[in-house]
Design an enzyme around this catalytic site. Sequence first.
Site, PDB file in Angstrom:
ATOM      1  N   HIS A 177      88.083 103.329 -71.585  1.00 12.78           N
ATOM      2  CA  HIS A 177      87.038 103.323 -70.246  1.00 12.78           C
ATOM      3  C   HIS A 177      86.310 104.000 -69.812  1.00 12.78           C
ATOM      4  CE1 HIS A 177      87.795 103.176 -66.065  1.00 12.78           C
ATOM      5  NE2 HIS A 177      89.332 103.340 -65.725  1.00 12.78           N
ATOM      6  N   HIS A 180      84.480 104.923 -63.220  1.00 13.52           N
ATOM      7  CA  HIS A 180      85.320 105.070 -62.187  1.00 13.52           C
ATOM      8  C   HIS A 180      85.487 106.050 -61.881  1.00 13.52           C
ATOM      9  CE1 HIS A 180      86.944 101.119 -62.613  1.00 13.52           C
ATOM     10  NE2 HIS A 180      85.720 100.733 -62.459  1.00 13.52           N
ATOM     11  N   TYR A 182      86.318 108.655 -63.932  1.00 12.20           N
ATOM     12  CA  TYR A 182      87.255 109.622 -65.648  1.00 12.20           C
ATOM     13  C   TYR A 182      86.832 110.125 -66.147  1.00 12.20           C
ATOM     14  CZ  TYR A 182      90.736 106.780 -62.045  1.00 12.20           C
ATOM     15  OH  TYR A 182      91.278 106.082 -61.965  1.00 12.20           O
TER      16      TYR A 182
END
Length: 373
Positions: A177, A180, A182
């Site tokens: 990931h 977004h 992060y």
Amino acid sequence: MTATTPASRTARILSRPIALNGLTVPNRIVMAPMTRMFSPGGVPGEDVRSYYARRAAAGVGLIVTEGTYVGHASAGQSDRVPRFHGEEQLAGWAKVAEDVHAAGGTIVPQLWHIGTVRNQGDAPFPDAPSHGPSGLRIDGTADATPMTQADIDAVIGAFARAAADAERIGFDGVEIHGAHGYLLDQFFWAHTNRRTDGYGGDPASRARFAAEIVAAVRDAVSPEFPVIFRYSQWKQEAYDARLAQTPEELEAILTPLAEAGVDAFHASTRRYWLPEFDGSDLNLAGWTKKLTGKPVITVGSVGLDGDFVHAFQGEGSPVRGLDNLLDRLEADEFDMVAVGRALLQDPQWAAKVLADRFEELAPYDAAAVKTLS
């Protein structure tokens, strides 16, 4: 809804198998990762197993799990979000993978570190600090801890261990990931990365941390084990943010990731049909494929006519046709399509679409996010 696309075309385009390194995915439909918070103690239970297996049984080719915290104390902010470390947690995930395989699907965990989104005192490890490249949150406030080289090395190691564990317990690959707002995205974005060492500065240098994670993950797993990387321009608190203003800037970010060992990219947008840069109809996934040559997953309000942001505000969304999506897939603009809210609403979404049962699709009801159906 009245179908406008012949069943033969829908099935022909979406049912094609695709190879992601050593994995053959049976079709082009992906379940998008969606945080659910139904895993007390970070342990996925029987309800989580059934939740994913139902969608695999209904024809989803590849499931990307909800975000799972890697084994770093600062990685998360909730004791109900699953973790991808710990004996009990990994035993639960092994059963999830087993059930998805029994239902005919493939599955990868999304490996996650939230960085400065974490607040001091948050579970599951309340004594852990909030970490980021420069200690800056997305809104620009400076109340987190800038990461030292030792911190960077520890996080890289946590991602590599999680990937090795994923392969060991039976998953088909991993997704990192990097989207977004992060942690990895905080390094990508000049607004939150003010470092003056080798991890800051130009776009390629800001991509170094993520590239080192990819390389460590690649070294920790078998050569044929797929590594997917998810990224975005937008952030959860800055929807208009952009990592790259031009294709050239985007190429500078993506090239080190591809060279480090990414097998496929997952380009996150809020509406897949919108062009990414002036002068071209390509969306972010299309540009990603053009610049890297790698397989790419697109995502963003697939099957629904409305932004997912409105779902967090309690709003539903009407059904949207798939003609434009199928046109783009057939033209090889991108290779796979991730479906979020539509699959949250209806576990049978893939089966209905592949069989041209469009009239059975229901509008998205924001109440769907409150259950694990």
